[in-house]
Every structure is written in structure tokens, then in C-alpha cells.
Design a protein around this motif. Structure first.
Motif, PDB file in Angstrom:
ATOM      1  N   GLY A   1     -10.120  10.254  -8.065  1.00 61.46           N
ATOM      2  CA  GLY A   1     -10.848  10.987  -7.054  1.00 61.46           C
ATOM      3  C   GLY A   1     -10.151  10.951  -5.706  1.00 61.46           C
ATOM      4  N   PRO A   2     -10.777  11.540  -4.698  1.00 64.10           N
ATOM      5  CA  PRO A   2     -10.161  11.602  -3.360  1.00 64.10           C
ATOM      6  C   PRO A   2     -10.079  10.233  -2.705  1.00 64.10           C
ATOM      7  CG  PRO A   2     -12.428  12.389  -3.284  1.00 64.10           C
ATOM      8  CD  PRO A   2     -12.090  12.194  -4.730  1.00 64.10           C
ATOM      9  N   ASN A   3      -9.231  10.123  -1.702  1.00 64.02           N
ATOM     10  CA  ASN A   3      -9.128   8.881  -0.940  1.00 64.02           C
ATOM     11  C   ASN A   3     -10.431   8.606  -0.191  1.00 64.02           C
ATOM     12  OD1 ASN A   3      -6.406   8.377  -1.613  1.00 64.02           O
ATOM     13  ND2 ASN A   3      -5.703   9.779  -0.007  1.00 64.02           N
ATOM     14  N   PRO A   4     -10.752   7.339   0.069  1.00 61.46           N
ATOM     15  CA  PRO A   4     -11.932   7.031   0.887  1.00 61.46           C
ATOM     16  C   PRO A   4     -11.869   7.789   2.216  1.00 61.46           C
ATOM     17  CG  PRO A   4     -11.055   5.036  -0.097  1.00 61.46           C
ATOM     18  CD  PRO A   4     -10.081   6.121  -0.415  1.00 61.46           C
ATOM     19  N   ALA A   5     -13.014   8.276   2.661  1.00 60.23           N
ATOM     20  CA  ALA A   5     -13.055   9.120   3.861  1.00 60.23           C
ATOM     21  C   ALA A   5     -12.498   8.403   5.084  1.00 60.23           C
ATOM     22  CB  ALA A   5     -14.487   9.575   4.116  1.00 60.23           C
ATOM     23  N   SER A   6     -12.787   7.107   5.216  1.00 56.44           N
ATOM     24  CA  SER A   6     -12.339   6.366   6.399  1.00 56.44           C
ATOM     25  C   SER A   6     -10.819   6.311   6.482  1.00 56.44           C
ATOM     26  CB  SER A   6     -12.910   4.949   6.388  1.00 56.44           C
ATOM     27  OG  SER A   6     -12.493   4.248   5.216  1.00 56.44           O
ATOM     28  N   ILE A   7     -10.158   6.107   5.330  1.00 57.60           N
ATOM     29  CA  ILE A   7      -8.698   6.043   5.318  1.00 57.60           C
ATOM     30  C   ILE A   7      -8.096   7.426   5.538  1.00 57.60           C
ATOM     31  CG2 ILE A   7      -6.692   5.555   3.856  1.00 57.60           C
ATOM     32  CD1 ILE A   7      -8.129   3.214   2.707  1.00 57.60           C
ATOM     33  N   GLN A   8      -8.694   8.439   4.969  1.00 52.18           N
ATOM     34  CA  GLN A   8      -8.191   9.792   5.151  1.00 52.18           C
ATOM     35  C   GLN A   8      -8.322  10.235   6.613  1.00 52.18           C
ATOM     36  OE1 GLN A   8      -6.792  11.491   2.378  1.00 52.18           O
ATOM     37  NE2 GLN A   8      -5.944  12.696   4.065  1.00 52.18           N
ATOM     38  N   GLU A   9      -9.422   9.882   7.248  1.00 50.46           N
ATOM     39  CA  GLU A   9      -9.614  10.216   8.667  1.00 50.46           C
ATOM     40  C   GLU A   9      -8.611   9.456   9.540  1.00 50.46           C
ATOM     41  OE1 GLU A   9     -13.664   9.289   9.420  1.00 50.46           O
ATOM     42  OE2 GLU A   9     -14.435  10.939   8.183  1.00 50.46           O
TER      43      GLU A   9
ATOM     44  N   LEU B   1       0.265   6.706   2.910  1.00 51.11           N
ATOM     45  CA  LEU B   1      -1.170   6.707   2.653  1.00 51.11           C
ATOM     46  C   LEU B   1      -1.441   6.350   1.198  1.00 51.11           C
ATOM     47  CD1 LEU B   1      -4.096   7.373   3.508  1.00 51.11           C
ATOM     48  CD2 LEU B   1      -3.634   9.749   2.846  1.00 51.11           C
ATOM     49  N   THR B   2      -2.210   5.265   0.989  1.00 54.74           N
ATOM     50  CA  THR B   2      -2.677   4.914  -0.349  1.00 54.74           C
ATOM     51  C   THR B   2      -4.204   4.831  -0.319  1.00 54.74           C
ATOM     52  OG1 THR B   2      -2.717   2.497  -0.079  1.00 54.74           O
ATOM     53  CG2 THR B   2      -0.597   3.509  -0.652  1.00 54.74           C
ATOM     54  N   ARG B   3      -4.797   4.699  -1.475  1.00 54.93           N
ATOM     55  CA  ARG B   3      -6.255   4.651  -1.550  1.00 54.93           C
ATOM     56  C   ARG B   3      -6.831   3.388  -0.904  1.00 54.93           C
ATOM     57  NH1 ARG B   3      -9.200   7.645  -4.749  1.00 54.93           N
ATOM     58  NH2 ARG B   3     -10.618   5.909  -5.195  1.00 54.93           N
ATOM     59  N   SER B   4      -6.050   2.306  -0.890  1.00 56.09           N
ATOM     60  CA  SER B   4      -6.588   1.032  -0.406  1.00 56.09           C
ATOM     61  C   SER B   4      -6.164   0.677   1.011  1.00 56.09           C
ATOM     62  CB  SER B   4      -6.178  -0.101  -1.350  1.00 56.09           C
ATOM     63  OG  SER B   4      -4.770  -0.184  -1.435  1.00 56.09           O
ATOM     64  N   ALA B   5      -5.107   1.300   1.535  1.00 52.76           N
ATOM     65  CA  ALA B   5      -4.634   0.927   2.864  1.00 52.76           C
ATOM     66  C   ALA B   5      -3.587   1.927   3.355  1.00 52.76           C
ATOM     67  CB  ALA B   5      -4.033  -0.471   2.848  1.00 52.76           C
ATOM     68  N   ILE B   6      -3.343   1.903   4.648  1.00 57.27           N
ATOM     69  CA  ILE B   6      -2.196   2.588   5.236  1.00 57.27           C
ATOM     70  C   ILE B   6      -1.060   1.581   5.295  1.00 57.27           C
ATOM     71  CG2 ILE B   6      -1.267   3.582   7.361  1.00 57.27           C
ATOM     72  CD1 ILE B   6      -4.072   4.799   7.802  1.00 57.27           C
ATOM     73  N   VAL B   7       0.107   1.974   4.795  1.00 60.30           N
ATOM     74  CA  VAL B   7       1.231   1.060   4.646  1.00 60.30           C
ATOM     75  C   VAL B   7       2.316   1.406   5.669  1.00 60.30           C
ATOM     76  CG1 VAL B   7       2.906   0.081   3.044  1.00 60.30           C
ATOM     77  CG2 VAL B   7       0.709   0.917   2.183  1.00 60.30           C
ATOM     78  N   VAL B   8       2.762   0.383   6.401  1.00 60.06           N
ATOM     79  CA  VAL B   8       3.789   0.531   7.428  1.00 60.06           C
ATOM     80  C   VAL B   8       5.095  -0.045   6.885  1.00 60.06           C
ATOM     81  CG1 VAL B   8       4.427   0.011   9.818  1.00 60.06           C
ATOM     82  CG2 VAL B   8       2.002   0.226   9.181  1.00 60.06           C
ATOM     83  N   LEU B   9       6.146   0.779   6.869  1.00 62.75           N
ATOM     84  CA  LEU B   9       7.413   0.351   6.269  1.00 62.75           C
ATOM     85  C   LEU B   9       8.536   0.349   7.289  1.00 62.75           C
ATOM     86  CD1 LEU B   9       7.333   2.368   2.911  1.00 62.75           C
ATOM     87  CD2 LEU B   9       6.577   0.010   3.302  1.00 62.75           C
ATOM     88  N   GLU B  10       9.315  -0.711   7.266  1.00 64.00           N
ATOM     89  CA  GLU B  10      10.554  -0.817   8.046  1.00 64.00           C
ATOM     90  C   GLU B  10      11.710  -0.885   7.053  1.00 64.00           C
ATOM     91  OE1 GLU B  10      13.245  -1.108  11.154  1.00 64.00           O
ATOM     92  OE2 GLU B  10      11.094  -0.661  11.259  1.00 64.00           O
ATOM     93  N   THR B  11      12.600   0.090   7.086  1.00 64.37           N
ATOM     94  CA  THR B  11      13.701   0.162   6.130  1.00 64.37           C
ATOM     95  C   THR B  11      14.975  -0.416   6.734  1.00 64.37           C
ATOM     96  OG1 THR B  11      12.800   2.100   4.992  1.00 64.37           O
ATOM     97  CG2 THR B  11      15.168   1.736   4.808  1.00 64.37           C
ATOM     98  N   LYS B  12      15.686  -1.231   5.952  1.00 62.88           N
ATOM     99  CA  LYS B  12      16.965  -1.785   6.374  1.00 62.88           C
ATOM    100  C   LYS B  12      18.010  -1.512   5.298  1.00 62.88           C
ATOM    101  CE  LYS B  12      15.541  -3.471  10.265  1.00 62.88           C
ATOM    102  NZ  LYS B  12      15.955  -2.800  11.531  1.00 62.88           N
ATOM    103  N   ASN B  13      19.095  -0.880   5.700  1.00 62.29           N
ATOM    104  CA  ASN B  13      20.176  -0.569   4.776  1.00 62.29           C
ATOM    105  C   ASN B  13      21.315  -1.557   5.021  1.00 62.29           C
ATOM    106  OD1 ASN B  13      21.927   0.595   2.989  1.00 62.29           O
ATOM    107  ND2 ASN B  13      22.182   2.513   4.099  1.00 62.29           N
TER     108      ASN B  13
END
Length: 226
Positions: free
Chosen positions: A165-173, A64-76
Motif C-alpha cells: 500500500g501507500p507510504n504512511p501519510a506523515s512520511i509522505q508529507e 524515501l522508505t515506508r519506515s523512515a527518511i534515509v540520509v546518505l553520505e557517499t564516499k568514493n
């Protein structure tokens, strides 16, 4: 004195560890990414299972970031990696100094599907994603777009989380909605594993490896007595 179970235990232990090794390596990479993000103080969900296009889909990390939800795929991964593009006929080539090479599915395609699955659950909210290289693999010809090292990821997330300040309400919801949608029951895990492995021998190997390793270790430890 060596008990009769010692040698079979060694064989079981070696076989079980060989089956477990890819998962252990993957788990180590995911833990490295998770710890890096925790160190930044950002909310993170690990090993998330959500409804996808063809049933359930497993996502390594949601951040969760202030500007977007980030989807991560990790490869080792290790060795040298070469990008042959995306889609059918594309993929990555993994090469080692010994001359051995493997053909890998392009994880950017995999993560694209994850991003779409997240977007369907939280429509109207910015969702983006990256593939994170947690191992010592390198792209001699440069990283493909959308692929980051852990250091690059931290820099990118810092840029995306700028503000006060707090995250935007839409992203937090949306974040709360994704937490509720995460399927963590045993039946969902089994269904997702069946989808990934295709069932049969691959499913048996992945689900039995911890048990086989444990039995082998117990036989080895109990095989020597004083």
C-alpha cells in the motif's frame, strides 16, 4: 604544424583536470549510489541543500522508505581504511600499498549533522542515515557501524521499505516538505560553497576548475591546424 597556444593549452588542461579530479571521483560515486536506488524504484533526491546548524548544508542523497527518511553520505575512496572513532581526535586513516596515508574526517560525524538538519525540518518523522562506500576501499578490521557498501545499502533499504500500500501519510508529507526546502538557486549554491571551502584560494580552485579545463581543451583542439 603546432600553434603557439597548444603547449599552454596542455598545461591548462592538465592543471584544470587535476583540480577537477576529486569532484569527478565524488560525482561518480554519488551517481553509482543514485542509480542503485533508482533501480529499486525508491524515491530519491540527490545533491540536496538544506538549512543547517551553521547556514546551509549539502546532502548527497535523501531516500524515501515506508519506515523512515534515509540520509546518505557517499564516499568514493580507495585503499585500506581504519576507523579511529568519532568526534574530536577521531577520524579515518586511509593507507595505500605504496605506504602513503591520509587522515580523513569521519563522515559519520558529517552525516550526523545532516540527519539533525533533516529532523529539524520534519520533526516527529523517523529519520536515519548511513555512510555509503562507493569505491573499492575496504576496512580490513570490518566496517564501522553505520557504514555500508552499495550492496549492503540495497539490502537495508529493502528491509526498511517492507509492506504494502501507500507510504504512511506523515512520511509522505515530510518528503514533500523536504523537496520544497531544497535550496537550488545560484545564491544558495554559492553560499554553501563558501562555507565548505572557507573562501579564498580553495573557493577559487573549486569554482574555476571547470572553466580552466574548458579553456585548456579549447586551446589544445585549436592549437593544431591542417
Amino acid at each position: 604544424m603546432i600553434y603557439d597556444a597548444f603547449l599552454p593549452g596542455v598545461l591548462l588542461l592538465g592543471f584544470g583536470f587535476k583540480m577537477l579530479r576529486p569532484k569527478l571521483k565524488g560525482d561518480f560515486g554519488e551517481q553509482s549510489v543514485s542509480l542503485a536506488i533508482h533501480g529499486m524504484g525508491l524515491p530519491i533526491q540527490n545533491d540536496v541543500t538544506l538549512p543547517g546548524k551553521n547556514g546551509l548544508t549539502q546532502i548527497d542523497h535523501l531516500v524515501l522508505t515506508r519506515s523512515a527518511i534515509v540520509v546518505l553520505e557517499t564516499k568514493n575512496y580507495s585503499g585500506s581504511l581504519y576507523d579511529n572513532g568519532r568526534g574530536q581526535g577521531g577520524g579515518w586513516i586511509q593507507r595505500f600499498p605504496s605506504g602513503k596515508q591520509n587522515r580523513l574526517h569521519n563522515p559519520l560525524d558529517q552525516n550526523y549533522g545532516h540527519i539533525k538538519s533533516v529532523g529539524k525540518i520534519v520533526p516527529g518523522v523517523p529519520v536515519t542515515g548511513f555512510v555509503v562506500l562507493a569505491g573499492n576501499a575496504r576496512f580490513p578490521n570490518g566496517l564501522p557501524e553505520g557504514v555500508l557498501t552499495i550492496r549492503d545499502l540495497k539490502r537495508k533499504l529493502k528491509e526498511m521499505n517492507q509492506g504494502e500500500g501507500p507510504n504512511p501519510a506523515s512520511i509522505q508529507e515530510a518528503w514533500s516538505k523536504l523537496q520544497q526546502a531544497d535550496c537550488r538557486d545560484g545564491a544558495s549554491h554559492r553560499e554553501q560553497m563558501l562555507q565548505v571551502t572557507g573562501g579564498g584560494l580553495k573557493y577559487w580552485i573549486q569554482t574555476s576548475a571547470p572553466w580552466i579545463t574548458g579553456v585548456g581543451l579549447a586551446m589544445v583542439l585549436g592549437g593544431i591546424y591542417f
